[in-house]
Write an enzyme that holds these catalytic residues in place. Structure first.
Site, PDB file in Angstrom:
ATOM      1  N   LYS A 282       0.829  -1.204   0.000  1.00 44.10           N
ATOM      2  CA  LYS A 282       0.000   0.000   0.000  1.00 44.10           C
ATOM      3  C   LYS A 282       0.866   1.257   0.000  1.00 44.10           C
ATOM      4  CE  LYS A 282      -3.733  -0.525   2.491  1.00 44.10           C
ATOM      5  NZ  LYS A 282      -4.318  -0.747   3.822  1.00 44.10           N
TER       6      LYS A 282
ATOM      7  N   TYR B 126      10.947 -34.029 -24.125  1.00 43.90           N
ATOM      8  CA  TYR B 126       9.513 -33.794 -23.965  1.00 43.90           C
ATOM      9  C   TYR B 126       9.047 -34.127 -22.554  1.00 43.90           C
ATOM     10  CZ  TYR B 126       8.762 -38.875 -24.310  1.00 43.90           C
ATOM     11  OH  TYR B 126       8.793 -40.228 -24.082  1.00 43.90           O
TER      12      TYR B 126
ATOM     13  N   HIS C 169      -5.133 -43.254  -4.429  1.00 45.43           N
ATOM     14  CA  HIS C 169      -5.478 -43.902  -5.695  1.00 45.43           C
ATOM     15  C   HIS C 169      -6.581 -43.146  -6.434  1.00 45.43           C
ATOM     16  CE1 HIS C 169      -7.747 -46.795  -8.167  1.00 45.43           C
ATOM     17  NE2 HIS C 169      -6.533 -47.165  -8.533  1.00 45.43           N
TER      18      HIS C 169
ATOM     19  N   ARG D 270      -3.486  -1.468  -6.543  1.00 42.59           N
ATOM     20  CA  ARG D 270      -2.699  -2.708  -6.539  1.00 42.59           C
ATOM     21  C   ARG D 270      -3.134  -3.523  -7.746  1.00 42.59           C
ATOM     22  NH1 ARG D 270      -5.874  -4.745  -1.226  1.00 42.59           N
ATOM     23  NH2 ARG D 270      -7.917  -4.351  -2.091  1.00 42.59           N
TER      24      ARG D 270
ATOM     25  N   ARG E  27      -3.004   3.248   8.511  1.00 43.28           N
ATOM     26  CA  ARG E  27      -3.368   2.107   7.666  1.00 43.28           C
ATOM     27  C   ARG E  27      -2.266   1.056   7.613  1.00 43.28           C
ATOM     28  NH1 ARG E  27      -4.618   4.772   1.973  1.00 43.28           N
ATOM     29  NH2 ARG E  27      -5.844   2.857   1.728  1.00 43.28           N
TER      30      ARG E  27
ATOM     31  N   CYS F 289       7.270 -39.317 -18.125  1.00 40.51           N
ATOM     32  CA  CYS F 289       5.855 -39.662 -18.237  1.00 40.51           C
ATOM     33  C   CYS F 289       5.187 -39.842 -16.882  1.00 40.51           C
ATOM     34  CB  CYS F 289       5.672 -40.907 -19.092  1.00 40.51           C
ATOM     35  SG  CYS F 289       6.434 -42.352 -18.349  1.00 40.51           S
TER      36      CYS F 289
ATOM     37  N   MET G 183      -5.670  -7.151   8.318  1.00 43.07           N
ATOM     38  CA  MET G 183      -5.152  -6.272   9.358  1.00 43.07           C
ATOM     39  C   MET G 183      -5.982  -5.004   9.426  1.00 43.07           C
ATOM     40  SD  MET G 183      -1.164  -7.026   8.935  1.00 43.07           S
ATOM     41  CE  MET G 183      -1.356  -6.563   7.264  1.00 43.07           C
TER      42      MET G 183
ATOM     43  N   GLY H  76      -8.002  -7.382   4.075  1.00 35.01           N
ATOM     44  CA  GLY H  76      -8.917  -7.470   5.202  1.00 35.01           C
ATOM     45  C   GLY H  76      -8.350  -8.139   6.445  1.00 35.01           C
TER      46      GLY H  76
ATOM     47  N   SER I  12      12.359 -42.930 -21.147  1.00 34.79           N
ATOM     48  CA  SER I  12      11.289 -42.132 -20.561  1.00 34.79           C
ATOM     49  C   SER I  12      11.335 -42.317 -19.052  1.00 34.79           C
ATOM     50  CB  SER I  12       9.945 -42.596 -21.130  1.00 34.79           C
ATOM     51  OG  SER I  12       8.907 -41.961 -20.426  1.00 34.79           O
TER      52      SER I  12
HETATM   53  P1  ADP Z   1      -7.773  -2.137   3.715  1.00 39.70           P
HETATM   54  O1  ADP Z   1      -6.357  -2.555   3.559  1.00 39.70           O
HETATM   55  O2  ADP Z   1      -8.561  -2.980   4.617  1.00 39.70           O
HETATM   56  O3  ADP Z   1      -8.419  -1.874   2.388  1.00 39.70           O
HETATM   57  P2  ADP Z   1      -7.292   0.662   3.892  1.00 39.70           P
HETATM   58  O4  ADP Z   1      -6.105   1.116   4.635  1.00 39.70           O
HETATM   59  O5  ADP Z   1      -7.169   0.631   2.431  1.00 39.70           O
HETATM   60  O6  ADP Z   1      -7.721  -0.736   4.471  1.00 39.70           O
HETATM   61  O7  ADP Z   1      -8.505   1.593   4.312  1.00 39.70           O
HETATM   62  C1  ADP Z   1      -9.836   1.260   4.008  1.00 39.70           C
HETATM   63  C2  ADP Z   1     -10.553   2.456   3.434  1.00 39.70           C
HETATM   64  O8  ADP Z   1     -10.482   3.556   4.321  1.00 39.70           O
HETATM   65  C3  ADP Z   1      -9.967   2.975   2.149  1.00 39.70           C
HETATM   66  O9  ADP Z   1     -10.429   2.281   1.049  1.00 39.70           O
HETATM   67  C4  ADP Z   1     -10.493   4.390   2.131  1.00 39.70           C
HETATM   68  O10 ADP Z   1     -11.769   4.411   1.595  1.00 39.70           O
HETATM   69  C5  ADP Z   1     -10.526   4.743   3.590  1.00 39.70           C
HETATM   70  N1  ADP Z   1      -9.353   5.575   3.871  1.00 39.70           N
HETATM   71  C6  ADP Z   1      -8.127   5.201   4.237  1.00 39.70           C
HETATM   72  N2  ADP Z   1      -7.305   6.257   4.359  1.00 39.70           N
HETATM   73  C7  ADP Z   1      -8.045   7.341   4.060  1.00 39.70           C
HETATM   74  C8  ADP Z   1      -7.770   8.726   3.971  1.00 39.70           C
HETATM   75  N3  ADP Z   1      -6.580   9.217   4.226  1.00 39.70           N
HETATM   76  N4  ADP Z   1      -8.789   9.545   3.633  1.00 39.70           N
HETATM   77  C9  ADP Z   1     -10.011   9.050   3.371  1.00 39.70           C
HETATM   78  N5  ADP Z   1     -10.324   7.766   3.419  1.00 39.70           N
HETATM   79  C10 ADP Z   1      -9.364   6.900   3.754  1.00 39.70           C
HETATM   80 MG    MG Z   2      -7.776  -0.807   1.010  1.00 39.92          MG
END
Ligand code: ADP
Ligand code: MG
Ligand code: MG
Length: 881
Positions: free
Chosen positions: A22, A855, A452, A336, A92, A835, A103, A101, A767
């Site tokens: 990220k 092959y 098997h 990503r 974040r 084979c 962390m 999802g 083979s």
């Molecule tokens: P995850 O890895 O679970 O997707 P994120 O760190 O991407 O968590 O955060 C989830 C959501 O929170 C992001 O998709 C965004 O919508 C919101 N978010 C995160 N940082 C900001 C920010 N600086 N300003 C506004 N919204 C944010």
């Molecule tokens: Mg995210």
């Protein structure tokens, strides 16, 4: 001094390991001029250090974080937690490998009783300010203080109830203020402390909580399943907030630059008006299709499309982005590489070549061979509703439905009537083959991925779920139990061999489609690969499938299944029981006519391509009934007084006892049979050449390769080779036509590999039979090992991989290398292939490429997988150069 914090401006996509995915991509987006709210990243190394130092954050790291905070405050002209125009940030998580999802993330950090007023003042929107504040308290308390989500939801619900409204949007500023008050009381009650008001303290507590979330239970399990190392650590991104909840000119959303399910080039995603990030995923309100943004905010939509194009050009891949619109201004919050289905992966790779974004080589490397495998089987429609009653091992991909049957004979009978059946067994043995052939799929309650049932089903390209220990199979009542559900013979179930799911009833399935893009990608792969790809096929039908998938020959045609077929087994048994040469000849001549048909069918299907036929391999007792069964039968016959049949059965029992071996795998089998019972091999060779000559006369070109199994001594090859030459000549003289053919041998015993130079004097091809070679190199029998200790070895990491699935490069591979080297020294044109099942496994294919095999041969359904894997091996080699 080592640096643990980086401004987004200092980072780039290459710094993924240090900054997490990220953080690195936020930096990269900023670098290429996209609108990203400013911020900084605390590195993964800081996280590792945090754990090393006993979950303590060091003073120098604190200093570094606050220095960067200062910088951020200067850049934005705001101050964290200030009474006037306060800075709010998100904190974040972000690991080097995406763990969606797993962390935690906290939004709106920096709010307290004072700064919430500042936020109100700065925006003139009191409802908004308190909405942010309650969101922050809730996220912070859940993530940092560990208070249950439901307790907060309960408070909101109680307020809504009091006001008699349905949606959050109907609550006003007073309501949110009330919520904040109740939240704070809840926290005091739960933690015996006030909600922290000092924003710097909030920040550090949040950073530590994100560090710690690296080791929460779900993250640990996710890493285990996905084989992600535990020591990577997560980075922490601290980013100034932008607000999607500032009214109807604001919003938040997620989008894919292409359709991740079909691969079509079209913006794909969802958004919510007047909402903050977590609302989209939380499912509180139903998001709108991204298309609707076109009408609601045309300028933003256009900008979003431009951004997507730019990102794709830059990353040269489909992106999955998160964005927020604040008062009509677009901000990017994440990008990503997007996860996609196999079908989409292929289409996107091929389309991107045509769009000039990537090269053919890159496209080939983009698609994983395993993904391709999933395209070649029927699948359960992902949209279909399914009642899953049990889950076993996904042993052979594809999906099937049918009536439950428990006995192979019954499966065969019903199959012949054109009924669809699923064979359900505790486990399967070679005796059940005819039942597996007749069934749509196989379900077993016992046995692993290499049991098997699994191996046979994979070979046939049939779905199989095995080791499903949550079902109990009751043969005598002809039913199985899955929890409280009882499934009886004749009931319909569906199985999904790609996921291991067992489903009650019939679910909707979709057929495999070899899309144009897929064919094109494979064509490119063919241009790049050096390895040729053949298939293992025993029947004309398999040969046809193999050919349609691009097989360039048959690398292994086993003849034992031909002996096993129900209508032939009596003759085979007669042959084994024969006491005089005359009797044996009679039985053999009957079998020979069957064999001629078999070979003719396969040769015809493979016109113009080589077909390797292996002479009979398994020990003869496999063709006779089991000792225990015979004893039971004999006792019954005794009671009934049926003298004649009794005598016959007693004879068979005698023969079975005589053929009994302590270790059949190492017993009288393979070429040893050919030496002891020369008539059997002679018959097979006659059949091969009769069939070949017959076709040759019709102008069909055939290239038989006669293969001698289980050779360990050069004289075996010499004697049998001479027999083959002599017999072939006799047949060809008789038929008055010549066909090109080769004589060669399997290399499946260590000794054979070590004397490959001697063998090469008599063999025109080798083979590698790596199933047997793995067994004999390790000195273990596969079925016993699978049942007894192999899983433990893998769990305890004594073995990193099951050597029957992924070729052991060091040991077994070492012998292969030696054999290739010795063999080519004597005959540099000797054709060498593989084979075993490894011939369809990408990692093993790469090794085969490396040691210079000619092959690989694999099951028909894996031919496209092998074509792609072989191309990838060649490309990887070029990259190393
Ligand atoms: P995850 O890895 O679970 O997707 P994120 O760190 O991407 O968590 O955060 C989830 C959501 O929170 C992001 O998709 C965004 O919508 C919101 N978010 C995160 N940082 C900001 C920010 N600086 N300003 C506004 N919204 C944010
Ligand atoms: Mg995210
Ligand atoms: Mg073998």
């Amino acid at each position: 001094m080592k640096k643990f914090v980086y401004n987004f401006k200092e980072g780039s996509a290459e710094m993924r390991n240090l900054l997490g995915g990220k953080g690195a991509n936020l930096a990269e987006m900023m670098r290429i001029g996209l609108p990203v709210p400013p911020g900084f990243t605390v590195t993964t190394e800081a996280c590792s250090r945090y754990f090393k130092e006993g979950e303590k954050i060091s003073q120098d790291l604190l200093d570094e974080i606050f220095e960067h905070l200062n910088e951020l405050e200067n850049a934005t002209g705001k101050k964290l937690g200030a009474k006037k125009n306060p800075l709010l940030v998100s904190v974040r998580s972000g690991a080097p490998v995406s763990m969606p999802g797993m962390m935690d993330t906290i939004l709106n950090l920096g709010l307290n009783d004072e700064s919430v007023e500042g936020l109100y003042e700065a925006t003139g929107d009191r409802r908004f300010a308190f909405d942010c504040y309650r969101r922050f308290i809730q996220m912070f308390s859940e993530v940092v203080l560990g208070i249950e989500h439901a307790k907060f939801e309960g408070i909101i619900e109680s307020i809504k109830k009091k006001k008699d409204v349905e949606f959050d949007t109907e609550l006003d500023d007073k309501d949110w203020e009330e919520v904040v008050k109740l939240y704070k009381e809840l926290i005091l009650k739960e933690t015996k402390e006030q909600f922290p008001q000092d924003p710097k303290k909030q920040l550090i507590m949040a950073v530590e909580a994100v560090f710690r979330s690296w080791n929460n239970q779900r993250a640990i399990i996710y890493r285990k399943i996905n084989k992600i190392p535990d020591d990577l650590g997560t980075a922490v991104n601290i980013q100034s907030m932008v607000f999607g909840n500032m009214g109807n000119d604001s919003g938040t959303g997620v989008a894919f630059t292409r359709n991740p399910s079909t691969g079509e080039k079209q913006l794909y995603g969802e958004f919510l008006l007047n909402a903050q990030g977590e609302d989209v995923v939380a499912g509180i309100r139903t998001p709108k299709n991204i298309e609707e943004l076109k009408d609601l905010m045309p300028d933003v939509f256009k900008q979003l499309v431009d951004v997507c194009n730019l990102l794709e050009k830059h990353y040269k891949d489909m992106q999955d982005i998160e964005f927020t619109v604040e008062k009509g201004r677009l901000y990017l919050l994440q990008t990503r590489s997007g996860k996609r289905t196999a079908q989409a992966a292929v289409k996107i790779a091929v389309d991107m070549v045509k769009e000039g974004l990537i090269t053919k080589e890159e496209a080939i490397m983009r698609v994983s061979p395993e993904q391709v495998a999933s395209l070649l089987h029927r699948r359960i429609d992902p949209e279909a509703k399914a009642e899953i009653i049990a889950k076993g091992l996904p042993a052979s991909p594809g999906a099937a439905w049918g009536q439950v049957v428990f006995h192979p004979d019954e499966a065969e009978r019903m199959g012949q009537q054109g009924l669809k059946v699923i064979l359900v067994r505790v486990e399967t043995t070679p005796d059940d083959i005819h039942g597996i052939v007749a069934a749509q799929g196989v379900l077993t309650s016992r046995g692993g991925m290499t049991s098997h049932a699994a191996v046979v089903a994979r070979g046939m390209g049939k779905p199989c779920v095995c080791g499903c220990d949550s079902i109990s199979v009751d043969y005598s009542n002809e039913e199985f139990k899955a929890g409280s559900i009882i499934v009886k013979k004749g009931d319909i179930i569906s199985i999904d061999g790609s996921t291991g799911n067992v489903i009650l009833g019939k679910v909707k399935m979709i057929d495999p489609v070899l899309s144009e893009e897929f064919k094109e990608l494979l064509k490119w792969a063919d241009e790049k690969r050096r390895l040729s790809v053949r298939a293992n096929a025993d029947t004309p039908k398999d040969a046809e499938i193999a050919r349609s998938f691009g097989a360039e020959g048959i690398g292994l045609c086993r003849t034992e299944h031909m002996f096993m077929a129900q209508e032939r087994l009596p003759y085979v048994q007669e042959m084994i029981m024969a006491e005089t040469g005359e009797e044996r000849e009679k039985a053999l001549s009957k079998i020979q006519s069957f064999q001629e048909e078999d070979f003719e069918g396969i040769f015809k299907e493979m016109e113009g391509l080589p077909v390797t036929i292996r002479l009979l391999d398994p020990p003869l007792h496999e063709f006779l009934p089991k000792e225990e069964e015979l004893i039971v039968e004999i006792n019954e016959l005794k009671q009934k007084g049926e003298k004649e049949l009794l005598k016959k059965k007693q004879e068979i029992l005698k023969r079975v006892k005589a053929l009994k071996e302590f270790n059949p795998m190492l017993g009288l089998r393979g070429c040893r049979l050919g030496i002891i019972y020369p008539e059997i091999y002679e018959m097979q060779v006659k059949a091969i050449f009769k069939a070949a000559c017959r076709l040759a006369k019709k102008g069909i070109s055939v290239y038989p390769e006669v293969e001698i199994p289980l050779v360990s001594n050069v004289n075996e090859l010499k004697v049998l080779g001479e027999m083959i030459q002599k017999t072939a000549k006799e047949v060809m003289d008789e038929e008055g036509i010549k066909v090109d053919y080769k004589i060669g041998t399997m290399l499946e015993l260590p000794r054979a590999c070590l004397i490959a130079d001697k063998l090469a004097e008599y063999a025109e091809f080798f083979s590698f039979g790596t199933n047997d070679l793995t067994q004999t190199t390790y000195g273990l029998s596969r079925d016993d090992a699978e049942a007894k200790f192999l899983p433990h070895y893998i769990n305890q990491k004594i073995l990193s991989e099951d050597p029957f699935i992924v070729l052991d490069r060091v040991g077994v591979g070492g012998l292969m290398r030696t054999a290739v080297d010795l063999g080519r020294r004597v005959n540099k044109n000797i054709v060498i292939g593989i084979c075993g099942e490894h011939g369809g496994e990408p990692n093993s294919i790469e090794f085969c490429h490396e040691i210079g095999l000619d092959y690989v041969s694999c099951s028909p359904f894996r031919v496209p997988v092998a074509r792609l894997a072989a191309a990838q091996a060649a490309l990887k080699e070029n990259m190393k150069k």
